[in-house]
Write a protein that holds these residues in place. Sequence first.
Motif, PDB file in Angstrom:
ATOM      1  N   ALA A 370      11.069 -55.365 -51.319  1.00  0.00           N
ATOM      2  CA  ALA A 370      11.245 -55.103 -52.697  1.00  0.00           C
ATOM      3  C   ALA A 370      10.181 -55.737 -53.536  1.00  0.00           C
ATOM      4  N   GLY A 410      17.153 -63.071 -53.613  1.00  0.00           N
ATOM      5  CA  GLY A 410      17.613 -61.849 -52.984  1.00  0.00           C
ATOM      6  C   GLY A 410      18.173 -61.932 -51.696  1.00  0.00           C
ATOM      7  N   LEU A 440      21.450 -53.553 -49.412  1.00  0.00           N
ATOM      8  CA  LEU A 440      21.092 -53.101 -50.823  1.00  0.00           C
ATOM      9  C   LEU A 440      21.307 -53.949 -51.902  1.00  0.00           C
ATOM     10  N   VAL A 441      22.217 -54.904 -51.771  1.00  0.00           N
ATOM     11  CA  VAL A 441      22.262 -55.934 -52.687  1.00  0.00           C
ATOM     12  C   VAL A 441      20.916 -56.734 -52.750  1.00  0.00           C
ATOM     13  N   LEU A 443      18.021 -55.755 -51.643  1.00  0.00           N
ATOM     14  CA  LEU A 443      16.907 -54.927 -52.344  1.00  0.00           C
ATOM     15  C   LEU A 443      16.831 -54.987 -53.735  1.00  0.00           C
ATOM     16  N   LEU A 444      18.183 -54.814 -54.488  1.00  0.00           N
ATOM     17  CA  LEU A 444      18.146 -54.603 -55.766  1.00  0.00           C
ATOM     18  C   LEU A 444      17.830 -56.016 -56.456  1.00  0.00           C
ATOM     19  N   ALA A 447      14.069 -57.202 -56.323  1.00  0.00           N
ATOM     20  CA  ALA A 447      13.327 -56.216 -57.222  1.00  0.00           C
ATOM     21  C   ALA A 447      13.455 -56.428 -58.545  1.00  0.00           C
ATOM     22  N   ILE A 448      14.758 -56.695 -59.128  1.00  0.00           N
ATOM     23  CA  ILE A 448      15.066 -56.956 -60.463  1.00  0.00           C
ATOM     24  C   ILE A 448      14.545 -58.385 -60.743  1.00  0.00           C
TER      25      ILE A 448
END
Length: 493
Positions: A370, A410, A440-441, A443-444, A447-448
């Motif tokens: 990410a 992350g 998935l958590v 990753l998001l 990235a954010i």
Amino acid sequence: MKQTASSPLPLGGIEVRSIDYVPENERHGKVRDQGPFWFLGNFQFFTIAIGFIGPSMGLSLGYTALGGIIGILFGTLFMAFHASQGAEMGLPQMIQSRAQFGYRGVALVLIGTLFTFVGFNVVDVVLMASGLHGIFGWSEVSITVVTSLIGMLLAIYGHDWLHRVFKWIFYLSLPLYIILTIAILLGAAGGKVPTSNGFTWVAFAAQIAASASYNITYAPYVSDYSRYLPRHTPARSIIAAVFCGAASSAIWLIILGAWLATRLGASDGLVALYTSGNAIFQGFGALIALSSIAAMVATMGLNAYSGMLTVLTALDSLRKLQPTRRLRVVVIVALTLLWGGIALATSVNAISMLFAALTIMLYLLVPWTAVNLVDYFLVRRGRYAITHLFTPNGIYGSWGWNGLIAYTIGFVATIPFFVLPDVYTGPVARLIGGVDIGWLVGLLVSAISYALLMRWQDASREEDAIQSSEWALGHVPLSPAAVHHSEAVAVRT
């Protein structure tokens, strides 16, 4: 950055390059080779075993296939976008990560990637030893030693030999799997239709996560094998070739694995290939099983090669080194001893081991991918001062705190969502019935977090450094402003 003169390798030569930059005059790769290369990377019974995960938890053939397709398409996107970085930058994947994590800071991230390479080879060896022993009664110790040595030699000879051997095995394996698939469709490979048609969200999510992780775990080293492509190769061509190759073979064999598990009750991919192959005609089972072994041994060479690049990157980050051929060989031999020793010492059930290893790799690698992709495509947009990646005093510094903080946030965010059967299930994962969405958590959140931390980053401030780097590499003439910047960097280094 010290450059070592070299030329494209002769047929029997050992590769010169390792973690150093590949100059334009040595770029002899071709985009058309990327598809078959990554197709074969997934075209062996390791992939078939991923199709066993859903059925082992009660999932039907149809839902296992659907989960596999969703996971592979999602995971391969990340892998394929990383591949475009190799041609543009001419560097191994993890050297590039110094731009996000710092010259020394990247060593912390490399722990997770090294675990991936060693972990894959341990699982490869365990699966091969178990399968060949079950089919032919061969010694598991002998299988471990022989396959490890062949993988080691492929890694030692390096990039060109890996591409060459992968292409040979691709042409050998493809017709065999086509015959097997046609036989299955025509009902000539045995098996019976199960009476149940199971579905649970836990099993479906587990199948998606395992499938997604399978190709996401290629992300830390996919550009290791595209860095010999010409610098101005269109990114979309590389992304498309890698995506189509890696996704198509993985989807094919995951569905094949789901069929073997639900129709034959298979729990060992190699034995299942052997049994279904012999149902077509006697001897075909041995042929397709051995071709799958050849593909897996070649993939072990790929893991060892990228593992060597990871170790050298980590060592160079701690203390500057000259990446010689001898050093490459020493590191590869050491890695071989490590994965071989672990494989000989383990007695874990192969499928459980596979699922746990893939899940752990996914949790470790998702925050890295990410951060790397956000930096490359959104923050710096592919503009890097390559020579500055080889000094702690360059514009990227020793410690890239924004990258390290985003990675840590992350990874920590995934812990409550962990689902490791018989090991640990996080509190949030228990609340949602054991469905694994931790990857998935991670990753998001990573990235954010990185995008927010870098929102004040002024990319134009790095332009002089980029120009001086481009000049040092012989790409462009040096501007007057970049001359002063180049002289300042020379004083610091």
